[in-house]
Design a protein around this motif. Structure first.
Motif, mmCIF file in Angstrom:
data_model
loop_
_atom_site.group_PDB
_atom_site.id
_atom_site.type_symbol
_atom_site.label_atom_id
_atom_site.label_comp_id
_atom_site.label_asym_id
_atom_site.label_seq_id
_atom_site.Cartn_x
_atom_site.Cartn_y
_atom_site.Cartn_z
ATOM 1 N N THR A 136 -6.491 13.054 -1.287
ATOM 2 C CA THR A 136 -5.252 13.595 -1.847
ATOM 3 C C THR A 136 -5.063 13.124 -3.282
ATOM 4 O OG1 THR A 136 -4.267 13.655 0.355
ATOM 5 C CG2 THR A 136 -2.750 13.756 -1.515
ATOM 6 N N MET A 137 -5.340 11.844 -3.540
ATOM 7 C CA MET A 137 -5.203 11.310 -4.896
ATOM 8 C C MET A 137 -6.160 12.005 -5.857
ATOM 9 S SD MET A 137 -4.780 7.259 -4.289
ATOM 10 C CE MET A 137 -3.227 6.518 -3.800
ATOM 11 N N ALA A 138 -7.370 12.274 -5.401
ATOM 12 C CA ALA A 138 -8.332 12.975 -6.251
ATOM 13 C C ALA A 138 -7.833 14.378 -6.582
ATOM 14 C CB ALA A 138 -9.695 13.039 -5.565
ATOM 15 N N GLN A 139 -7.285 15.064 -5.592
ATOM 16 C CA GLN A 139 -6.757 16.406 -5.822
ATOM 17 C C GLN A 139 -5.564 16.378 -6.779
ATOM 18 O OE1 GLN A 139 -5.994 17.533 -1.768
ATOM 19 N NE2 GLN A 139 -8.054 18.342 -1.456
ATOM 20 N N LEU A 140 -4.672 15.409 -6.586
ATOM 21 C CA LEU A 140 -3.500 15.297 -7.452
ATOM 22 C C LEU A 140 -3.901 14.940 -8.881
ATOM 23 C CD1 LEU A 140 -0.979 13.513 -5.070
ATOM 24 C CD2 LEU A 140 -0.950 15.908 -5.808
ATOM 25 N N ALA A 141 -4.904 14.077 -9.028
ATOM 26 C CA ALA A 141 -5.375 13.714 -10.366
ATOM 27 C C ALA A 141 -5.949 14.936 -11.075
ATOM 28 C CB ALA A 141 -6.414 12.606 -10.277
ATOM 29 N N LEU A 142 -6.677 15.752 -10.345
ATOM 30 C CA LEU A 142 -7.233 16.967 -10.933
ATOM 31 C C LEU A 142 -6.125 17.929 -11.358
ATOM 32 C CD1 LEU A 142 -9.614 18.798 -11.651
ATOM 33 C CD2 LEU A 142 -9.621 19.582 -9.274
ATOM 34 N N ILE A 143 -5.151 18.118 -10.498
ATOM 35 C CA ILE A 143 -4.020 19.002 -10.826
ATOM 36 C C ILE A 143 -3.273 18.466 -12.040
ATOM 37 C CG2 ILE A 143 -1.768 19.826 -10.022
ATOM 38 C CD1 ILE A 143 -3.070 19.906 -7.167
ATOM 39 N N TYR B 47 -1.634 10.914 4.289
ATOM 40 C CA TYR B 47 -1.765 10.273 2.974
ATOM 41 C C TYR B 47 -1.230 8.847 3.010
ATOM 42 C CZ TYR B 47 -0.460 9.133 -1.857
ATOM 43 O OH TYR B 47 -0.288 8.502 -3.061
ATOM 44 N N PHE B 48 -0.166 8.631 3.759
ATOM 45 C CA PHE B 48 0.474 7.324 3.787
ATOM 46 C C PHE B 48 -0.211 6.316 4.697
ATOM 47 C CE2 PHE B 48 4.040 10.172 2.593
ATOM 48 C CZ PHE B 48 4.297 9.631 1.349
ATOM 49 N N ARG C 151 0.842 -1.202 0.000
ATOM 50 C CA ARG C 151 0.000 0.000 0.000
ATOM 51 C C ARG C 151 0.876 1.250 0.000
ATOM 52 N NH1 ARG C 151 -3.142 -0.359 4.767
ATOM 53 N NH2 ARG C 151 -4.315 -1.929 3.668
ATOM 54 N N LEU C 152 1.921 1.248 0.824
ATOM 55 C CA LEU C 152 2.842 2.380 0.855
ATOM 56 C C LEU C 152 3.535 2.523 -0.505
ATOM 57 C CD1 LEU C 152 4.348 4.669 2.297
ATOM 58 C CD2 LEU C 152 5.973 2.944 3.106
ATOM 59 N N ALA C 153 3.964 1.406 -1.068
ATOM 60 C CA ALA C 153 4.624 1.440 -2.379
ATOM 61 C C ALA C 153 3.690 2.018 -3.437
ATOM 62 C CB ALA C 153 5.075 0.036 -2.777
ATOM 63 N N ASP C 154 2.431 1.603 -3.423
ATOM 64 C CA ASP C 154 1.457 2.111 -4.395
ATOM 65 C C ASP C 154 1.238 3.616 -4.222
ATOM 66 O OD1 ASP C 154 1.166 -0.476 -5.339
ATOM 67 O OD2 ASP C 154 -0.729 -0.829 -4.277
ATOM 68 N N ARG C 155 1.190 4.054 -2.971
ATOM 69 C CA ARG C 155 0.972 5.482 -2.726
ATOM 70 C C ARG C 155 2.191 6.305 -3.124
ATOM 71 N NH1 ARG C 155 -2.802 5.073 2.732
ATOM 72 N NH2 ARG C 155 -4.500 4.045 1.612
ATOM 73 N N LEU C 156 3.375 5.761 -2.903
ATOM 74 C CA LEU C 156 4.584 6.455 -3.367
ATOM 75 C C LEU C 156 4.601 6.523 -4.896
ATOM 76 C CD1 LEU C 156 7.335 5.088 -0.965
ATOM 77 C CD2 LEU C 156 6.689 7.489 -1.277
ATOM 78 N N GLU C 157 4.275 5.429 -5.530
ATOM 79 C CA GLU C 157 4.234 5.399 -6.995
ATOM 80 C C GLU C 157 3.263 6.448 -7.526
ATOM 81 O OE1 GLU C 157 4.980 4.755 -10.843
ATOM 82 O OE2 GLU C 157 6.129 3.888 -9.193
ATOM 83 N N TYR C 158 2.126 6.585 -6.863
ATOM 84 C CA TYR C 158 1.137 7.583 -7.267
ATOM 85 C C TYR C 158 1.733 8.987 -7.191
ATOM 86 C CZ TYR C 158 -3.450 9.556 -8.100
ATOM 87 O OH TYR C 158 -4.501 10.233 -8.668
ATOM 88 N N LEU C 159 2.482 9.249 -6.125
ATOM 89 C CA LEU C 159 3.116 10.566 -5.990
ATOM 90 C C LEU C 159 4.140 10.803 -7.095
ATOM 91 C CD1 LEU C 159 3.588 10.778 -2.114
ATOM 92 C CD2 LEU C 159 1.859 11.928 -3.524
ATOM 93 N N PHE C 160 4.957 9.810 -7.362
ATOM 94 C CA PHE C 160 5.964 9.950 -8.418
ATOM 95 C C PHE C 160 5.290 10.197 -9.769
ATOM 96 C CE2 PHE C 160 9.031 8.396 -5.407
ATOM 97 C CZ PHE C 160 10.260 8.832 -5.874
ATOM 98 N N THR C 161 4.135 9.589 -9.977
ATOM 99 C CA THR C 161 3.427 9.730 -11.249
ATOM 100 C C THR C 161 2.713 11.070 -11.379
ATOM 101 O OG1 THR C 161 3.105 7.342 -11.343
ATOM 102 C CG2 THR C 161 1.645 8.676 -12.709
ATOM 103 N N HIS C 162 2.163 11.568 -10.281
ATOM 104 C CA HIS C 162 1.309 12.755 -10.366
ATOM 105 C C HIS C 162 1.917 14.056 -9.854
ATOM 106 C CE1 HIS C 162 -1.612 9.558 -11.002
ATOM 107 N NE2 HIS C 162 -2.279 10.469 -11.669
ATOM 108 N N VAL C 163 2.998 13.997 -9.113
ATOM 109 C CA VAL C 163 3.644 15.226 -8.626
ATOM 110 C C VAL C 163 4.912 15.419 -9.444
ATOM 111 C CG1 VAL C 163 4.626 16.438 -6.643
ATOM 112 C CG2 VAL C 163 2.681 14.888 -6.314
#
Length: 149
Positions: free
Chosen positions: A91-98, A81-82, A8-20
């Motif tokens: 947070t993911m919804a906000q990052l996806a929108l940005i 978030y973690f 779960r942590l790995a997936d959330r980090l991956e999401y950050l790397f992809t969207h930020v």
């Protein structure tokens, strides 16, 4: 940290790397480590590329709160978030929108929409009419509403 929590942590980090991606591209592990070190306080959290890689692969045992806080600060997300599914979802919804705004240049549209929100009823009718007129305009070769010919 259980296998599920590690993933779960790995997936959330991956999401950050992809969207930020303020640089217009994905951060490297080294950039994240260097960014964290640049704001590190004496006696604060240190993170190596190897350790970050292990976190990214779901193979690191229990990250410290300091590590999670440093990652959250670097990526500009709440530390919750973690660890909190509701915070992560929001947070993911906000990052996806940005991210979508960045990709589609929606920022200008959003700013215009904010300006439209302050218009009177008559002003809104004018804007609606213009939008409808633009929508009916023939498309030119460049994909714009302009006709070339």
């Amino acid at each position: 940290m259980s296998e599920t929590e590690g993933q779960r942590l790995a997936d959330r980090l991956e999401y950050l790397f992809t969207h930020v991606q303020p640089l217009g591209r994905r951060h490297t592990l080294q950039e994240v480590v260097d960014g964290i070190k640049s704001v590190e306080e004496p006696g604060g959290t240190s993170l190596s590329v190897g350790r970050l890689s292990m976190l990214m692969n779901g193979k690191a045992p229990n990250p410290t709160l300091g590590t999670l806080r440093a990652l959250a600060d670097f990526f500009g997300v709440p530390v919750g978030y973690f660890v909190d599914d509701a915070v992560a979802d929001q947070t993911m919804a906000q990052l996806a929108l940005i991210s979508a705004m960045r990709c589609n240049d929606v920022r200008a549209v959003a700013l215009r929409a904010a300006a439209v929100a302050t218009l009177s009823a008559q002003g809104l009718d004018v804007v609606r009419g213009l939008v409808e007129k633009i929508g009916r305009a023939p498309r030119g070769p460049g994909g714009t509403g302009e006709s070339h010919g």
